[in-house]
Motif scaffolding. Structure first.
Motif, PDB file in Angstrom:
ATOM      1  N   ALA A 134       0.512  -1.461  -0.056  1.00 51.25           N
ATOM      2  CA  ALA A 134      -0.518   0.004   0.275  1.00 51.25           C
ATOM      3  C   ALA A 134       0.565   1.074  -0.075  1.00 51.25           C
ATOM      4  CB  ALA A 134      -0.833  -0.590   1.378  1.00 51.25           C
ATOM      5  N   ALA A 135       2.214   0.710   0.038  1.00 50.29           N
ATOM      6  CA  ALA A 135       3.745   2.064   0.381  1.00 50.29           C
ATOM      7  C   ALA A 135       3.236   2.587  -0.943  1.00 50.29           C
ATOM      8  CB  ALA A 135       4.912   1.842   0.515  1.00 50.29           C
ATOM      9  N   ALA A 136       3.233   4.722  -0.788  1.00 54.46           N
ATOM     10  CA  ALA A 136       3.640   5.789  -1.785  1.00 54.46           C
ATOM     11  C   ALA A 136       4.941   5.238  -2.643  1.00 54.46           C
ATOM     12  CB  ALA A 136       3.186   6.932  -1.205  1.00 54.46           C
ATOM     13  N   PRO A 137       5.106   5.822  -3.561  1.00 52.69           N
ATOM     14  CA  PRO A 137       6.787   5.495  -3.758  1.00 52.69           C
ATOM     15  C   PRO A 137       7.580   6.619  -3.434  1.00 52.69           C
ATOM     16  CG  PRO A 137       5.020   7.084  -5.653  1.00 52.69           C
ATOM     17  CD  PRO A 137       4.638   6.725  -4.145  1.00 52.69           C
ATOM     18  N   SER A 138       8.803   5.799  -2.785  1.00 50.16           N
ATOM     19  CA  SER A 138       9.936   6.157  -2.166  1.00 50.16           C
ATOM     20  C   SER A 138       9.902   7.296  -1.962  1.00 50.16           C
ATOM     21  CB  SER A 138      11.034   4.802  -1.590  1.00 50.16           C
ATOM     22  OG  SER A 138      10.720   3.982  -2.343  1.00 50.16           O
ATOM     23  N   ALA A 139       9.783   8.351  -2.854  1.00 48.82           N
ATOM     24  CA  ALA A 139      10.480   9.323  -3.082  1.00 48.82           C
ATOM     25  C   ALA A 139       9.878  10.332  -1.669  1.00 48.82           C
ATOM     26  CB  ALA A 139      10.449  10.147  -4.190  1.00 48.82           C
ATOM     27  N   SER A 140       8.125  10.091  -2.321  1.00 50.87           N
ATOM     28  CA  SER A 140       7.383  10.586  -1.717  1.00 50.87           C
ATOM     29  C   SER A 140       7.611  10.814   0.162  1.00 50.87           C
ATOM     30  CB  SER A 140       5.851  10.015  -1.950  1.00 50.87           C
ATOM     31  OG  SER A 140       5.985  10.538  -3.470  1.00 50.87           O
ATOM     32  N   GLN A 141       7.893   9.292   0.200  1.00 52.87           N
ATOM     33  CA  GLN A 141       7.609   8.537   2.148  1.00 52.87           C
ATOM     34  C   GLN A 141       8.815   9.496   2.509  1.00 52.87           C
ATOM     35  OE1 GLN A 141       7.184   4.382   2.885  1.00 52.87           O
ATOM     36  NE2 GLN A 141       5.135   4.504   2.633  1.00 52.87           N
ATOM     37  N   ALA A 142      10.105   9.205   2.072  1.00 48.53           N
ATOM     38  CA  ALA A 142      10.920  10.068   1.810  1.00 48.53           C
ATOM     39  C   ALA A 142      10.673  11.640   2.586  1.00 48.53           C
ATOM     40  CB  ALA A 142      12.309   9.271   1.444  1.00 48.53           C
ATOM     41  N   PHE A 143      10.200  11.677   1.667  1.00 42.99           N
ATOM     42  CA  PHE A 143      10.019  13.793   1.454  1.00 42.99           C
ATOM     43  C   PHE A 143       8.820  14.291   2.862  1.00 42.99           C
ATOM     44  CE2 PHE A 143       7.339  17.632   0.404  1.00 42.99           C
ATOM     45  CZ  PHE A 143       8.272  18.680   0.310  1.00 42.99           C
ATOM     46  N   THR A 144       7.924  13.144   3.411  1.00 40.91           N
ATOM     47  CA  THR A 144       6.858  13.138   4.190  1.00 40.91           C
ATOM     48  C   THR A 144       7.209  13.051   4.893  1.00 40.91           C
ATOM     49  OG1 THR A 144       5.855  11.057   3.456  1.00 40.91           O
ATOM     50  CG2 THR A 144       4.715  13.337   2.831  1.00 40.91           C
ATOM     51  N   LEU A 145       8.190  11.715   5.430  1.00 44.25           N
ATOM     52  CA  LEU A 145       8.604  11.451   6.433  1.00 44.25           C
ATOM     53  C   LEU A 145       9.764  12.653   7.297  1.00 44.25           C
ATOM     54  CD1 LEU A 145       8.979   9.169   8.819  1.00 44.25           C
ATOM     55  CD2 LEU A 145      11.358   8.611   6.532  1.00 44.25           C
ATOM     56  N   VAL A 146      10.032  13.366   6.482  1.00 46.66           N
ATOM     57  CA  VAL A 146      11.166  14.729   6.929  1.00 46.66           C
ATOM     58  C   VAL A 146      10.316  15.675   7.606  1.00 46.66           C
ATOM     59  CG1 VAL A 146      12.837  16.118   6.382  1.00 46.66           C
ATOM     60  CG2 VAL A 146      12.933  14.277   5.421  1.00 46.66           C
ATOM     61  N   GLY A 147       9.484  15.998   6.876  1.00 48.75           N
ATOM     62  CA  GLY A 147       8.893  16.895   7.339  1.00 48.75           C
ATOM     63  C   GLY A 147       7.975  16.550   8.657  1.00 48.75           C
ATOM     64  N   ALA A 148       7.366  14.915   8.796  1.00 51.32           N
ATOM     65  CA  ALA A 148       7.274  14.329  10.134  1.00 51.32           C
ATOM     66  C   ALA A 148       8.042  14.714  10.977  1.00 51.32           C
ATOM     67  CB  ALA A 148       6.549  13.064   9.754  1.00 51.32           C
ATOM     68  N   ALA A 149       9.551  14.613  10.593  1.00 47.69           N
ATOM     69  CA  ALA A 149      10.642  14.154  11.744  1.00 47.69           C
ATOM     70  C   ALA A 149      10.718  15.227  12.772  1.00 47.69           C
ATOM     71  CB  ALA A 149      11.735  13.774  10.785  1.00 47.69           C
ATOM     72  N   VAL A 150      10.442  16.791  11.305  1.00 47.87           N
ATOM     73  CA  VAL A 150      10.447  17.792  11.953  1.00 47.87           C
ATOM     74  C   VAL A 150       8.744  18.536  12.852  1.00 47.87           C
ATOM     75  CG1 VAL A 150      10.514  20.252  11.497  1.00 47.87           C
ATOM     76  CG2 VAL A 150      11.484  18.669   9.966  1.00 47.87           C
ATOM     77  N   MET A 151       7.931  18.416  11.748  1.00 45.61           N
ATOM     78  CA  MET A 151       7.204  19.116  12.592  1.00 45.61           C
ATOM     79  C   MET A 151       6.433  17.831  14.390  1.00 45.61           C
ATOM     80  SD  MET A 151       5.802  20.978  11.425  1.00 45.61           S
ATOM     81  CE  MET A 151       4.289  21.269  12.162  1.00 45.61           C
ATOM     82  N   ILE A 152       6.569  16.134  14.709  1.00 44.28           N
ATOM     83  CA  ILE A 152       5.925  15.863  15.896  1.00 44.28           C
ATOM     84  C   ILE A 152       6.815  16.680  17.068  1.00 44.28           C
ATOM     85  CG2 ILE A 152       6.633  13.288  16.188  1.00 44.28           C
ATOM     86  CD1 ILE A 152       5.468  12.369  13.549  1.00 44.28           C
ATOM     87  N   PRO A 153       8.822  16.134  17.143  1.00 48.09           N
ATOM     88  CA  PRO A 153       9.052  17.312  17.905  1.00 48.09           C
ATOM     89  C   PRO A 153       8.036  18.514  18.594  1.00 48.09           C
ATOM     90  CG  PRO A 153      10.387  15.946  16.540  1.00 48.09           C
ATOM     91  CD  PRO A 153       9.246  16.275  14.982  1.00 48.09           C
ATOM     92  N   ILE A 154       7.722  19.552  17.320  1.00 43.46           N
ATOM     93  CA  ILE A 154       7.329  20.132  18.005  1.00 43.46           C
ATOM     94  C   ILE A 154       6.704  20.076  18.260  1.00 43.46           C
ATOM     95  CG2 ILE A 154       6.877  22.377  16.597  1.00 43.46           C
ATOM     96  CD1 ILE A 154       8.624  22.457  14.757  1.00 43.46           C
ATOM     97  N   ILE A 155       5.070  19.159  18.069  1.00 40.41           N
ATOM     98  CA  ILE A 155       4.214  19.174  18.570  1.00 40.41           C
ATOM     99  C   ILE A 155       4.494  18.269  20.195  1.00 40.41           C
ATOM    100  CG2 ILE A 155       2.209  17.455  17.944  1.00 40.41           C
ATOM    101  CD1 ILE A 155       2.683  17.535  15.382  1.00 40.41           C
ATOM    102  N   ILE A 156       4.991  17.604  20.278  1.00 39.57           N
ATOM    103  CA  ILE A 156       5.228  17.032  21.727  1.00 39.57           C
ATOM    104  C   ILE A 156       6.006  18.193  22.358  1.00 39.57           C
ATOM    105  CG2 ILE A 156       6.497  15.540  22.540  1.00 39.57           C
ATOM    106  CD1 ILE A 156       6.917  13.632  20.731  1.00 39.57           C
ATOM    107  N   ALA A 157       7.026  18.683  21.959  1.00 39.27           N
ATOM    108  CA  ALA A 157       7.234  19.908  22.865  1.00 39.27           C
ATOM    109  C   ALA A 157       6.351  20.744  23.887  1.00 39.27           C
ATOM    110  CB  ALA A 157       7.888  21.148  22.199  1.00 39.27           C
TER     111      ALA A 157
END
Length: 334
Positions: free
Chosen positions: A292-315
């Motif tokens: 069910a996965a999206a293309p690897s490039a899409s997943q990598a790009f959005t994962l970078v965004g998640a890696a930035v936003m999740i710590p901010i949300i937690i903080a």
């Protein structure tokens, strides 16, 4: 399958977001479920004030989980959504109506009784709908090719209804334990009494759902009971029993924080059990996370965004809980 590839990483991100939502919005909805047992006036005002500073921010995790599913696993999103449109729409409408009631009960005191009913009804329906969606997902979704092949009412089964009732009771338990920490006087006494009753009810529901789940799909049965895997999976029900005993001991000793933490631990163990049943599938019996996965490039790009936003949300979430720590009062929401 590697545990460090992009689909697996995204699966854990979405699982984390869903669990964070359950942890943070669960007690919030639970207070709404329990609202009718509180006396109008100070008790209800204090109960609502205990979550007033954080209730809307809690739902950030629901948005992250749903958005992450669409971005990282678009095929799963396209299959799952049509299968559970009815309960999802009901949940969203309930959350909206509940949010309106949250605001209007303070601004429209002449109709406060109506808004209290709306707050309770929205909370119960939202919690029930979430459980029904979980039950519908666990029992399997009909897929043909790359689309949903079932009917409008396939989600409605005895198992999904059991899951819905179980989530309502479990959230009510979280709400009672939250009020043990945040309230004083008669409201806290109500929370103490109901926490014991709801603890028994929640453990009973966990037992019923757990007993039924392995028989929904043959693969579930194998994942739980095949040897030597059973030596590891058996630890989940054992730990549930241990946490249950510790929970009631904490209530007996009148600990204020321990019941809430132990209730969260119980939810975490249930979440682990869910992972045992379905991983690496994202649509049980139909699609794995890699299919069910999206293309690897899409997943990598959005994962970078998640890696930035999740710590901010937690903080900012941690900061808001820190600022509003301590006992709640009866002052108005605004």
């Amino acid at each position: 399958m590697s545990f460090f590839d992009l689909p697996t990483a995204w699966a854990f991100v979405i699982a984390f977001a869903v669990f964070a939502y359950v942890v943070m919005d669960g007690f919030d909805l639970g207070i709404g479920v329990l609202f009718p047992i509180f006396k109008p006036g100070n008790e209800r005002d204090t109960a609502m004030n205990s979550v007033a500073p954080v209730w809307d921010g809690n739902e950030t995790w629901l948005v992250l989980g749903g958005g992450g599913l669409m971005a990282a696993f678009p095929l799963a999103y396209a299959v799952v959504m049509p299968a559970v449109y009815a309960p999802l729409i009901a949940m969203l409408l309930a959350l909206i109506f509940r949010g309106v009631a949250f605001e209007f009960r303070w601004r429209d005191p002449a109709h406060r009784a109506f808004w209290d009913v709306a707050f309770t009804g929205g909370s119960v329906l939202a919690a029930f709908a979430q459980g029904v969606v979980l039950g519908a997902l666990l029992q399997g979704i009909k897929v043909e090719g790359r689309g949903y092949a079932g009917g409008w009412w396939d989600w409605l089964t005895p198992f999904s209804l059991l899951a819905g009732v179980s989530v309502v009771i479990g959230y009510a338990l979280l709400g009672a334990c939250w009020l043990i920490m945040k309230a004083e006087g008669s409201l806290q006494d109500h929370a103490w009494r109901w926490a014991g009753r709801l603890g028994i009810a929640t453990l009973s529901c966990v037992g019923l759902v757990s007993a039924a789940t392995p028989f929904l799909e043959h693969v579930y049965f194998e994942r739980w009971f095949a040897f030597p895997r059973v030596l590891f999976t058996a630890q989940v029900p054992v730990l549930v029993a241990v946490v249950g005993v510790l929970f009631f001991l904490a209530l007996k000793k009148r600990r204020e924080r321990a019941p809430f933490l132990l209730a969260l631990t119980l939810f975490g163990l249930c979440f682990a059990g869910l992972g045992v049943s379905i991983f690496p599938h994202i649509v049980p019996g139909a699609l794995t996370i890699h299919q069910a996965a999206a293309p690897s490039a899409s997943q990598a790009f959005t994962l970078v965004g998640a890696a930035v936003m999740i710590p901010i949300i937690i903080a900012y979430t941690a900061y808001s809980y820190w600022v509003f720590r301590g006992k709640s009062g009866t002052e108005g929401y605004h």
